[in-house]
Design a protein around this motif. Structure first.
Motif, PDB file in Angstrom:
ATOM      1  N   LEU A 387      -4.689  11.820 -47.460  1.00 33.64           N
ATOM      2  CA  LEU A 387      -5.619  10.695 -47.598  1.00 33.64           C
ATOM      3  C   LEU A 387      -6.301  10.375 -46.268  1.00 33.64           C
ATOM      4  CD1 LEU A 387      -3.360   8.398 -49.801  1.00 33.64           C
ATOM      5  CD2 LEU A 387      -5.465   9.531 -50.546  1.00 33.64           C
ATOM      6  N   SER A 388      -5.525  10.345 -45.190  1.00 35.56           N
ATOM      7  CA  SER A 388      -6.123  10.074 -43.876  1.00 35.56           C
ATOM      8  C   SER A 388      -7.048  11.210 -43.477  1.00 35.56           C
ATOM      9  CB  SER A 388      -5.037   9.872 -42.823  1.00 35.56           C
ATOM     10  OG  SER A 388      -4.286  11.055 -42.619  1.00 35.56           O
ATOM     11  N   GLY A 389      -6.685  12.459 -43.836  1.00 36.15           N
ATOM     12  CA  GLY A 389      -7.548  13.597 -43.530  1.00 36.15           C
ATOM     13  C   GLY A 389      -8.883  13.486 -44.228  1.00 36.15           C
ATOM     14  N   HIS A 390      -8.886  13.034 -45.481  1.00 35.99           N
ATOM     15  CA  HIS A 390     -10.135  12.839 -46.222  1.00 35.99           C
ATOM     16  C   HIS A 390     -11.029  11.838 -45.488  1.00 35.99           C
ATOM     17  CE1 HIS A 390     -12.585  12.521 -49.962  1.00 35.99           C
ATOM     18  NE2 HIS A 390     -12.779  11.281 -49.529  1.00 35.99           N
ATOM     19  N   LEU A 391     -10.455  10.745 -45.048  1.00 34.64           N
ATOM     20  CA  LEU A 391     -11.239   9.713 -44.369  1.00 34.64           C
ATOM     21  C   LEU A 391     -11.732  10.201 -43.007  1.00 34.64           C
ATOM     22  CD1 LEU A 391      -9.030   6.613 -45.246  1.00 34.64           C
ATOM     23  CD2 LEU A 391     -11.143   7.352 -46.366  1.00 34.64           C
ATOM     24  N   LEU A 392     -10.889  10.918 -42.278  1.00 33.81           N
ATOM     25  CA  LEU A 392     -11.290  11.404 -40.958  1.00 33.81           C
ATOM     26  C   LEU A 392     -12.414  12.428 -41.049  1.00 33.81           C
ATOM     27  CD1 LEU A 392      -7.774  11.710 -39.295  1.00 33.81           C
ATOM     28  CD2 LEU A 392      -9.652  10.257 -38.495  1.00 33.81           C
ATOM     29  N   ARG A 393     -12.333  13.328 -42.023  1.00 38.56           N
ATOM     30  CA  ARG A 393     -13.412  14.305 -42.192  1.00 38.56           C
ATOM     31  C   ARG A 393     -14.706  13.606 -42.579  1.00 38.56           C
ATOM     32  NH1 ARG A 393      -9.060  17.305 -44.256  1.00 38.56           N
ATOM     33  NH2 ARG A 393      -9.476  16.563 -46.369  1.00 38.56           N
ATOM     34  N   GLY A 394     -14.603  12.569 -43.406  1.00 41.78           N
ATOM     35  CA  GLY A 394     -15.797  11.807 -43.765  1.00 41.78           C
ATOM     36  C   GLY A 394     -16.414  11.105 -42.573  1.00 41.78           C
ATOM     37  N   LEU A 395     -15.564  10.599 -41.685  1.00 45.21           N
ATOM     38  CA  LEU A 395     -16.064   9.962 -40.466  1.00 45.21           C
ATOM     39  C   LEU A 395     -16.729  10.975 -39.536  1.00 45.21           C
ATOM     40  CD1 LEU A 395     -13.048   7.592 -39.715  1.00 45.21           C
ATOM     41  CD2 LEU A 395     -15.366   6.863 -40.321  1.00 45.21           C
ATOM     42  N   ASP A 396     -16.110  12.140 -39.400  1.00 40.52           N
ATOM     43  CA  ASP A 396     -16.623  13.148 -38.478  1.00 40.52           C
ATOM     44  C   ASP A 396     -18.036  13.603 -38.837  1.00 40.52           C
ATOM     45  OD1 ASP A 396     -14.406  13.203 -36.841  1.00 40.52           O
ATOM     46  OD2 ASP A 396     -13.464  14.902 -37.846  1.00 40.52           O
ATOM     47  N   CYS A 397     -18.313  13.762 -40.119  1.00 40.49           N
ATOM     48  CA  CYS A 397     -19.609  14.314 -40.515  1.00 40.49           C
ATOM     49  C   CYS A 397     -20.672  13.249 -40.747  1.00 40.49           C
ATOM     50  CB  CYS A 397     -19.460  15.176 -41.767  1.00 40.49           C
ATOM     51  SG  CYS A 397     -19.072  14.254 -43.271  1.00 40.49           S
ATOM     52  N   ALA A 399     -20.468  10.843 -43.220  1.00 38.03           N
ATOM     53  CA  ALA A 399     -20.454  10.327 -44.585  1.00 38.03           C
ATOM     54  C   ALA A 399     -19.940   8.897 -44.630  1.00 38.03           C
ATOM     55  CB  ALA A 399     -19.589  11.218 -45.474  1.00 38.03           C
ATOM     56  N   LEU A 400     -19.026   8.579 -43.720  1.00 35.13           N
ATOM     57  CA  LEU A 400     -18.401   7.259 -43.674  1.00 35.13           C
ATOM     58  C   LEU A 400     -18.591   6.653 -42.291  1.00 35.13           C
ATOM     59  CD1 LEU A 400     -14.957   8.241 -45.303  1.00 35.13           C
ATOM     60  CD2 LEU A 400     -17.064   7.540 -46.472  1.00 35.13           C
ATOM     61  N   ASP A 401     -18.453   5.338 -42.217  1.00 39.77           N
ATOM     62  CA  ASP A 401     -18.551   4.620 -40.948  1.00 39.77           C
ATOM     63  C   ASP A 401     -17.201   4.030 -40.585  1.00 39.77           C
ATOM     64  OD1 ASP A 401     -21.306   5.092 -40.823  1.00 39.77           O
ATOM     65  OD2 ASP A 401     -21.738   3.293 -42.003  1.00 39.77           O
ATOM     66  N   ASP A 402     -16.950   3.897 -39.303  1.00 43.47           N
ATOM     67  CA  ASP A 402     -15.682   3.333 -38.835  1.00 43.47           C
ATOM     68  C   ASP A 402     -15.430   1.947 -39.411  1.00 43.47           C
ATOM     69  OD1 ASP A 402     -14.600   5.365 -37.046  1.00 43.47           O
ATOM     70  OD2 ASP A 402     -16.303   4.941 -35.746  1.00 43.47           O
ATOM     71  N   ASP A 403     -16.455   1.104 -39.403  1.00 44.47           N
ATOM     72  CA  ASP A 403     -16.273  -0.279 -39.846  1.00 44.47           C
ATOM     73  C   ASP A 403     -15.881  -0.355 -41.316  1.00 44.47           C
ATOM     74  OD1 ASP A 403     -16.870  -1.129 -37.319  1.00 44.47           O
ATOM     75  OD2 ASP A 403     -18.930  -1.741 -37.775  1.00 44.47           O
ATOM     76  N   GLU A 404     -16.512   0.452 -42.164  1.00 42.55           N
ATOM     77  CA  GLU A 404     -16.183   0.358 -43.579  1.00 42.55           C
ATOM     78  C   GLU A 404     -14.793   0.923 -43.866  1.00 42.55           C
ATOM     79  OE1 GLU A 404     -18.797   2.445 -46.241  1.00 42.55           O
ATOM     80  OE2 GLU A 404     -18.986   4.197 -44.919  1.00 42.55           O
ATOM     81  N   VAL A 405     -14.396   1.956 -43.169  1.00 42.69           N
ATOM     82  CA  VAL A 405     -13.054   2.502 -43.373  1.00 42.69           C
ATOM     83  C   VAL A 405     -11.999   1.511 -42.894  1.00 42.69           C
ATOM     84  CG1 VAL A 405     -11.458   4.320 -42.669  1.00 42.69           C
ATOM     85  CG2 VAL A 405     -13.794   4.899 -43.310  1.00 42.69           C
ATOM     86  N   THR A 406     -12.222   0.923 -41.721  1.00 38.60           N
ATOM     87  CA  THR A 406     -11.281  -0.077 -41.214  1.00 38.60           C
ATOM     88  C   THR A 406     -11.225  -1.291 -42.129  1.00 38.60           C
ATOM     89  OG1 THR A 406     -11.634   0.644 -38.927  1.00 38.60           O
ATOM     90  CG2 THR A 406     -10.717  -1.554 -39.252  1.00 38.60           C
TER      91      THR A 406
END
Length: 426
Positions: A387-397, A399-406
């Protein structure tokens, strides 16, 4: 409650220590062969550009051409959604982020190609091209316009082109050293590997270059391109690709599937050569199992159907590319090849849709795991890592932002990275 249990043991003194001693070599071997994921960013794609057309502005040129294709064939979120079948809730965020990515960082991984895309040339011409590539790559990193990962694909180490391959590699690396050193994002690709001994030879060349320049041992790594049946299954029935990882001596960084060379090698007719052919699925599954836990990443191949021509033709090519990319992501192949600037819109659309549609569920499950709150799914540490890997890969590319994930998980990026097991998943 409150009653203390009587604790009894039966093993003789020293038994635990003896078992530990007997497994010490196994412990060391597991740690050496299966160090786990390196925890670094994995690019979502690799762009191959023939050495004779590569230029300092190649990443920006590809981005501009991709944006122009979007403007012509899917100028707004609704039109892109209709082409790709995106849900309404995803259409706006995906279209917006794709455009932003193409403007900011259109290419994540760039390979200057001296192999199939370049072909045989007079030696003086390839010498000049290799030196030019080194100069341009250095300049791009110096002025901040380089793709995060950049390098070359040399020719293979088969007898007919071996000397030429080694000379091109030497000229390129020596040029980088003369210009100031090897960039942090340097990536090298060794194609058409058939035997583990060829990988060992590449590792030896890297070590000799490091010695010649006083570099740290292991500084130079490389990807292995899987394009032949012999690279997957050896004559004795064993998995060659697993031996190749060992033969690299810790220098292998990736296994890249070569769609068309491999398909032709096993006899797939041209009309059916695709990354979703059963032969491709088998090869990549073997690659995936061989690489699991070693820190070596697996990359899917490419499609040769280019999004060019009238709009209906472009849309058809986009749907194909989008579907293949989504299929690969679901099978845990988080990287692939892109052969044309027109592939970039659907590469990023597929990647962003994949990570964004999984965001809320992944975040909720991870937050529940951290809080030990339970719920409809009982997750284990290995799942929390996924699950954390999914979020980290999304952040890296992007697709996701730090603020929304946090905001959804209550976890920082550092917290997410803490779920990575430095050893093996249990």
């Amino acid at each position: 409650m409150g009653q203390h249990e009587k604790i009894a043991t039966s093993l003789p003194a020293g038994a635990v220590e003896a078992v530990g001693a007997s497994l010490a070599d196994v412990d060391a071997e597991l740690a050496r062969r299966y160090p786990g994921d390196p925890g670094t960013r994995q690019p979502v794609h690799t762009v191959y550009v023939p050495a004779d057309v590569f230029d300092a502005d190649t990443p920006r040129s590809w981005g501009d051409r991709a944006l122009a294709a979007l403007d012509e064939h899917a100028p707004d979120a609704a039109s892109l959604a209709r082409v790709l079948g995106l849900p309404d809730a995803l259409a706006g965020p995906v279209h917006e982020r794709v455009r932003a990515k193409l403007a900011r960082e259109p290419v994540e991984d760039l390979r200057v190609d001296f192999e199939d895309g370049y072909g045989p040339r007079p030696d003086d011409e390839e010498d000049e091209a290799a030196a030019r590539a080194a100069r341009l790559v250095h300049e791009a990193y110096a002025n901040g316009t380089a793709a995060p990962y950049t390098g070359i694909r040399m020719k293979c180490l088969e007898a007919a082109v071996r000397d030429r391959a080694i000379r091109t590699l030497d000229i390129f690396l020596s040029g980088l050293m003369a210009a100031g050193g090897l960039p942090g994002g340097l990536v090298l690709t060794l194609p058409k590997v058939c035997y583990a001994e060829q990988v060992a030879a590449m590792a030896r060349l890297a070590g000799e270059f490091e010695k010649a320049h006083g570099l740290e041992t292991g500084r130079i790594g490389f990807e292995i391109q899987i394009e032949t049946s012999q690279a997957v299954l050896a004559a004795d029935g064993t998995a060659t690709v697993a031996r190749m990882i060992g033969a690299a001596g810790g220098r292998a960084t990736g296994l890249h599937y070569g769609t068309f060379d491999y398909s032709a090698c096993v006899g797939v007719s041209a009309a059916h050569q695709s990354s979703d052919h059963p032969a491709a699925d088998h090869a990549k599954a073997v690659m995936q199992v061989a690489a699991a836990g070693t820190g070596v990443r697996v990359s899917d191949g490419s499609t040769n159907v280019l999004p060019v021509g009238p709009t209906p033709q472009v849309h058809e090519a986009w749907r194909l590319h989008y579907g293949l990319t989504r299929r690969a992501l679901a099978r845990a192949y988080y990287q692939g090849w892109d052969m044309h600037p027109g592939h970039l819109p659907t590469r990023y659309a597929a990647v962003y849709a994949f990570y964004r549609e999984g965001l809320e569920q992944a975040a909720a499950r991870l937050a529940a795991y951290v809080a030990k709150a339970g719920g409809a799914v009982m997750d284990e540490p290995a799942t929390a890592k996924a699950l954390s890997g999914h979020l980290l890969r999304g952040l890296d590319c992007g697709a996701l932002d730090d603020d929304e994930v946090t905001g959804l998980t209550g976890l920082s990026r550092a917290d997410l990275e803490g779920f990575r097991d430095p050893g093996r998943a249990g």
